[in-house]
Design a protein around this motif. Structure first.
Motif, mmCIF file in Angstrom:
data_model
loop_
_atom_site.group_PDB
_atom_site.id
_atom_site.type_symbol
_atom_site.label_atom_id
_atom_site.label_comp_id
_atom_site.label_asym_id
_atom_site.label_seq_id
_atom_site.Cartn_x
_atom_site.Cartn_y
_atom_site.Cartn_z
ATOM 1 N N ASN A 9 65.889 24.124 122.232
ATOM 2 C CA ASN A 9 66.506 23.062 121.083
ATOM 3 C C ASN A 9 66.151 21.586 121.460
ATOM 4 O O ASN A 9 67.081 21.080 121.951
ATOM 5 C CB ASN A 9 68.033 23.322 120.896
ATOM 6 N N SER A 14 66.519 14.682 124.768
ATOM 7 C CA SER A 14 67.198 15.707 125.758
ATOM 8 C C SER A 14 66.501 17.101 125.147
ATOM 9 O O SER A 14 65.851 17.135 124.008
ATOM 10 C CB SER A 14 68.667 16.107 125.362
ATOM 11 N N THR A 15 66.661 17.896 126.045
ATOM 12 C CA THR A 15 65.857 19.415 125.749
ATOM 13 C C THR A 15 66.923 20.237 126.186
ATOM 14 O O THR A 15 67.411 20.535 127.454
ATOM 15 C CB THR A 15 64.790 19.658 126.375
ATOM 16 N N LYS A 16 67.583 20.982 125.164
ATOM 17 C CA LYS A 16 68.499 22.041 125.378
ATOM 18 C C LYS A 16 68.001 23.352 125.375
ATOM 19 O O LYS A 16 67.301 23.480 124.519
ATOM 20 C CB LYS A 16 69.688 21.880 124.725
ATOM 21 N N LYS A 29 71.359 25.146 129.806
ATOM 22 C CA LYS A 29 71.078 23.700 130.596
ATOM 23 C C LYS A 29 70.611 22.586 129.198
ATOM 24 O O LYS A 29 70.149 23.147 128.494
ATOM 25 C CB LYS A 29 69.654 24.010 131.306
ATOM 26 N N GLY A 30 70.858 21.532 129.957
ATOM 27 C CA GLY A 30 70.410 20.206 128.874
ATOM 28 C C GLY A 30 69.911 19.344 129.986
ATOM 29 O O GLY A 30 70.379 19.105 130.973
ATOM 30 N N GLU A 32 68.239 15.596 130.220
ATOM 31 C CA GLU A 32 68.232 14.245 129.614
ATOM 32 C C GLU A 32 67.080 13.486 129.975
ATOM 33 O O GLU A 32 66.338 13.753 131.026
ATOM 34 C CB GLU A 32 69.325 13.462 130.227
#
Length: 356
Positions: A9, A14-16, A29-30, A32
């Motif tokens: 997502n 950010s990439t989660k 995980k996220g 930034e």
């Protein structure tokens, strides 16, 4: 049989992502992304290699072999109107997202990254319930101005996931229920699900105001403001999306801060917050008419649904319509992953994306 799903997502900074095994998260995980990092790229989709490599690195650091993943599900937005559920990612979809997206948004990276990773390990990749899901009934399309028909843009991913979750929690089939779902976040949208189909909606620009969006406004006064000379086109858009809603009254987009003001005796903050609750309740009541008042449940979800103050305010006004269920949180990674599991288990058949 045990399955593993990788859900991705991407957001603007950010990439989660998460790995789920048998519907349980084993890694969440996220990442930034700094402004400096993002600014190196000319457009959003140019970032996909950088973001993909970072996902690879974190999987390796956590001893998760990409080859153990059975499918990958990515967030997506910039497609023409589609049906709800899963779509298998293919070259036609990637071409549309790269060359002619209907919406320029970081979520489009979800499909591109998922497709690239899936090719590395030889599995299928999917998108699930993108924001462009549009299944509304014909009678709900006219807006009142011929050249401005309504097209569905709503929090389809989380609201539909919570509708399905509610049905499962209560031992029922989603396709047998009429449900109204209100997503309360930075933007607020509501939709009504009739027997497994989102037949109508209230978008974040035609319904309740939210922490940062103005929602529906007196249109003739908006026209006057547009031509007042005070704002240009870009500034006017920012006024209603980013600087509208609670921000325009209280100079904050944080609902928790508003509630702190209320607890400290700030009557004006209470007035504005209660007004937002009232508008949400009115939207729920409006959507109840679409199914002739035959509503099995009302679901309140999204980040602000963690607020007992807000949910109780809404619940007290709408509980006469149907029972109210609070399912807080954005839940986007879970929604993506669970959609993937339904496809893997044969509970749902993925659609094939085609350009008309």
């Amino acid at each position: 049989m045990t399955y593993r799903v990788l859900a991705i997502n991407p957001g603007s900074t950010s990439t989660k992502f998460a790995v789920y095994e048998d519907e349980k998260p084993i890694l969440v995980k996220g990442i930034e992304h700094s402004i400096d990092e993002i600014s190196k790229f000319n457009n959003i989709l140019d970032q996909y290699e950088m973001r993909k490599d970072q996902i690879h690195d974190i999987l390796d650091e956590n001893n998760i072999d990409l080859k153990t993943i059975d499918t990958i599900v990515g967030r997506c937005g910039g497609l023409p109107p589609v049906k709800s559920g899963a779509y298998k990612i293919n070259d036609a979809m990637i071409d549309r997202l790269r060359n002619n997206p209907t919406l320029e948004h970081a979520s489009n990276l979800g499909a591109v990254i998922a497709y690239s990773l899936s090719k590395e390990i030889g599995v299928d990749a999917y998108i699930y319930d993108p924001v462009c899901v549009d299944e509304i009934i014909d009678i709900a399309r006219p807006s009142g101005l011929k050249e401005m028909d309504r097209h569905c843009l709503t929090h389809a991913l989380n609201t539909r996931a919570m509708a399905i979750k509610y049905a499962k929690m209560n031992g029922k089939d989603y396709s047998d229920l009429n449900l109204i779902v209100a997503h309360l976040g930075g933007g607020i949208s509501l939709n009504v699900h009739q027997k497994g189909r989102m037949v109508d909606f209230i978008s974040d620009e035609e319904g309740p105001f939210s922490p940062e969006r103005a929602g529906k406004l007196p249109v003739t006064r908006v026209i006057d403001l547009c031509y007042s000379g005070k704002y240009n086109h870009k500034e006017m858009k920012k006024r209603v999306r980013g600087q509208g809603g609670i921000f325009s009254y209280l100079n904050t987009v944080d609902a928790r801060e508003v509630e702190s003001k209320i607890e400290a005796g700030d009557e004006y903050a209470k007035l504005i917050y209660d007004a937002m609750a009232l508008q949400i309740a009115k939207g729920i009541g409006e959507l109840a008419t679409v199914v002739n008042g035959e509503v099995d449940a009302i679901i309140i979800t999204g980040g602000i649904a963690y607020s007992k103050y807000m949910t109780e305010s809404i619940k007290n006004r709408v509980k006469f319509i149907a029972p109210v269920e609070i399912l807080p949180g954005e839940n986007e990674l879970e929604a993506l992953a669970f959609g993937g599991f339904r496809v893997l288990k044969g509970e749902e058949e993925a659609r094939i994306y085609k350009e008309d």
